[in-house]
Design an enzyme around this catalytic site. Structure first.
Site, mmCIF file in Angstrom:
data_model
loop_
_atom_site.group_PDB
_atom_site.id
_atom_site.type_symbol
_atom_site.label_atom_id
_atom_site.label_comp_id
_atom_site.label_asym_id
_atom_site.label_seq_id
_atom_site.Cartn_x
_atom_site.Cartn_y
_atom_site.Cartn_z
ATOM 1 N N HIS A 14 -9.118 3.274 4.486
ATOM 2 C CA HIS A 14 -8.137 2.270 4.971
ATOM 3 C C HIS A 14 -6.740 2.850 4.776
ATOM 4 C CE1 HIS A 14 -6.803 -2.144 5.332
ATOM 5 N NE2 HIS A 14 -5.696 -1.419 5.292
ATOM 6 N N HIS A 16 -2.617 3.330 6.539
ATOM 7 C CA HIS A 16 -1.569 3.077 7.534
ATOM 8 C C HIS A 16 -0.744 4.351 7.700
ATOM 9 C CE1 HIS A 16 -2.188 -1.307 7.628
ATOM 10 N NE2 HIS A 16 -2.559 -1.124 6.366
ATOM 11 N N LEU A 17 -0.772 4.903 8.910
ATOM 12 C CA LEU A 17 0.011 6.129 9.169
ATOM 13 C C LEU A 17 1.267 5.858 9.974
ATOM 14 C CD1 LEU A 17 -2.684 8.859 9.977
ATOM 15 C CD2 LEU A 17 -1.276 8.661 7.915
ATOM 16 N N ARG A 18 1.367 4.638 10.570
ATOM 17 C CA ARG A 18 2.535 4.304 11.415
ATOM 18 C C ARG A 18 2.649 5.273 12.590
ATOM 19 N NH1 ARG A 18 2.107 -0.204 8.457
ATOM 20 N NH2 ARG A 18 3.265 -0.194 6.510
ATOM 21 N N LYS A 100 -10.838 -3.635 13.775
ATOM 22 C CA LYS A 100 -10.149 -4.307 12.676
ATOM 23 C C LYS A 100 -9.843 -5.755 13.041
ATOM 24 C CE LYS A 100 -7.828 -4.949 8.902
ATOM 25 N NZ LYS A 100 -7.051 -4.207 7.950
ATOM 26 N N HIS A 137 -9.482 -8.036 7.344
ATOM 27 C CA HIS A 137 -8.417 -8.468 6.429
ATOM 28 C C HIS A 137 -8.778 -9.889 6.026
ATOM 29 C CE1 HIS A 137 -4.189 -8.489 4.846
ATOM 30 N NE2 HIS A 137 -4.535 -9.766 4.773
ATOM 31 N N HIS A 175 -9.656 -4.035 1.193
ATOM 32 C CA HIS A 175 -8.764 -4.277 0.046
ATOM 33 C C HIS A 175 -9.051 -5.588 -0.685
ATOM 34 C CE1 HIS A 175 -6.779 -6.477 3.236
ATOM 35 N NE2 HIS A 175 -6.163 -5.429 3.729
ATOM 36 N N ASP A 248 -5.162 1.645 1.501
ATOM 37 C CA ASP A 248 -4.173 0.751 2.116
ATOM 38 C C ASP A 248 -2.759 1.275 1.873
ATOM 39 O OD1 ASP A 248 -3.287 -1.347 3.658
ATOM 40 O OD2 ASP A 248 -3.472 -2.854 2.082
ATOM 41 N N HIS A 252 6.711 1.544 3.897
ATOM 42 C CA HIS A 252 7.866 0.869 4.494
ATOM 43 C C HIS A 252 9.092 1.530 3.883
ATOM 44 C CE1 HIS A 252 5.669 -2.575 6.247
ATOM 45 N NE2 HIS A 252 4.913 -2.519 5.162
ATOM 46 N N ALA A 264 5.446 -6.096 2.957
ATOM 47 C CA ALA A 264 4.287 -5.918 2.079
ATOM 48 C C ALA A 264 3.722 -4.518 2.249
ATOM 49 C CB ALA A 264 3.222 -6.943 2.432
HETATM 50 O O1 DOR Z 1 0.395 -4.705 2.032
HETATM 51 C C1 DOR Z 1 0.013 -4.552 3.187
HETATM 52 N N1 DOR Z 1 0.670 -3.761 4.059
HETATM 53 N N2 DOR Z 1 -1.079 -5.214 3.583
HETATM 54 C C2 DOR Z 1 -1.491 -5.202 4.853
HETATM 55 O O2 DOR Z 1 -2.462 -5.830 5.155
HETATM 56 C C3 DOR Z 1 -0.698 -4.497 5.894
HETATM 57 C C4 DOR Z 1 0.101 -3.426 5.311
HETATM 58 C C5 DOR Z 1 1.155 -2.895 6.264
HETATM 59 O O3 DOR Z 1 0.831 -2.609 7.414
HETATM 60 O O4 DOR Z 1 2.298 -2.744 5.846
HETATM 61 ZN ZN ZN Z 2 -3.846 -2.353 5.364
#
Ligand code: DOR
Ligand code: ZN
Length: 345
Positions: A14, A16-18, A100, A137, A175, A248, A252, A264
């Site tokens: 899991h 996130h690479l953006r 997802k 999720h 998660h 996860d 940011h 988050a």
């Molecule tokens: O903390 C989180 N950040 N939880 C998520 O489900 C999404 C993720 C995000 O994409 O920033």
């Molecule tokens: Zn996530």
């Protein structure tokens, strides 16, 4: 004498690479240690169709520095308009590894998620038929449900009914943050697994709120009370193959975290392996780390474990950057609050 530990190369189930500059900055942080990762589709706009997933996979591969090896395992973002045939074709040609599910409004960029589960019934039935996992999720979004109860309520009101209505659907609860999540997985023999993040093994809700608010510990699902963190640690270190690593890791920029309405996400890609070795050693379970990071996930997804190995050495405190620079701004690395001694060689 320093202690060493050799593991099959880990995968992240899991991540996130953006996109764009952020993708270029964070991808090497994962590729350095991880061979493969399940790539989250919550871009703006989201990765909804097989064409979106193919284009995103190409951007990821183009951003991978020369000489690094990494395989992105793509996912599609389930919407009420998702076409079951497109999903099945993307699975058949090996483009995607999962779909997802974000309940609409549950987290970052989840506005296109699912409100009415009847509208995705056809897709879920097709996924059960072809054995394609659904990554969930697991939080309800009703405003009257307390944020600390949203996972437990989701299991009762949404997840269990959906699974009963869709026999054979393979589900990964992403998660998990509660003992309720752990217990639900343990009580279901088939077709169900859960990922556990690095940060939820380290922090509870006090870490976020006591002594001043700590935006870099804010993520979703939000960390719960200590009893839940301990249940997650027991699950992760138990050797039960239904639990595996999904970091996860969710970058940011610092201005977006340190804000009146902060985003988050915890960015754990750079130091996850060092933190996990620390946690597993504390639990006297270093012999089970490889299962959690490198064996259980591939087994669930029907993939071979990686042949390559990594070695961790326990020695002087491991230096890791406080933050990394991205073209979009600085991104703070998750700070577990203690020195790390396990270094990935
Ligand atoms: O903390 C989180 N950040 N939880 C998520 O489900 C999404 C993720 C995000 O994409 O920033
Ligand atoms: Zn996530």
């Amino acid at each position: 004498m320093s202690q060493t530990l050799t593991l099959r190369r880990p995968d992240d189930w899991h991540l996130h690479l953006r996109d764009g500059a952020m993708l270029r900055a964070v991808l090497p942080e994962s590729a350095r240690h991880f061979a493969r990762a399940i790539i989250m589709p919550n871009l703006v706009p989201p990765v909804v169709t097989s064409a979106d997933a193919r284009a995103y996979r190409d951007r990821i591969m183009a951003a991978l520095p020369e000489g690094m090896e990494f395989t992105p395992l793509m996912t599609l973002y389930l919407t009420e308009q998702t076409d079951a045939h497109d999903v099945a074709a993307a699975h058949a040609n090996g483009l995607i590894s999962a779909v997802k599910l974000y309940p609409a409004g549950a987290t970052t960029n989840s506005a296109s998620g699912v409100r009415d589960f009847d509208k995705v019934r056809g897709v879920l039935d097709k996924m059960a038929e072809i054995g394609l996992p659904l990554c969930v999720h697991g939080e309800v979004t009703e405003p009257e449900i307390d944020i600390f109860d949203r996972e437990a309520v989701f299991i009762d009101r949404v997840l269990d009914p959906v699974r009963r209505a869709t026999p054979g659907l393979r589900v990964v609860m992403e998660h998990i943050t509660t003992r309720d999540g752990v217990d639900y997985v343990r009580s279901n023999a088939q077709d169900l697994a859960a990922t556990i993040t690095t940060h939820h093994l380290v922090i509870n809700r006090n870490h976020i709120l006591v002594g001043g608010i700590k935006p870099h510990y804010y993520c979703l699902p939000v960390a719960k009370r200590e009893t839940h963190r301990l249940a997650l640690r027991r699950a992760a270190t138990s050797g039960d193959a239904r639990f595996f690593l999904g970091t996860d890791s969710a970058p940011h920029t610092d201005p977006n975290k340190e804000s009146a309405c902060g985003c988050a996400g915890c960015f754990t890609a750079p130091n996850t392996m060092s933190i996990l070795a620390h946690v597993f050693e504390e639990e006297d379970a270093l012999d089970r780390l490889e299962g959690f990071t490198s064996l259980n996930g591939p087994a669930f997804y029907g993939l071979p474990p990686n042949e390559a190995r990594i070695t961790l050495t326990k020695d002087d405190p491991v230096p890791y950057p406080d933050k990394i620079d991205t073209g979009d701004g600085p991104v703070s690395v998750f700070n577990p609050g203690y020195a790390l001694h396990w270094r990935v060689d």
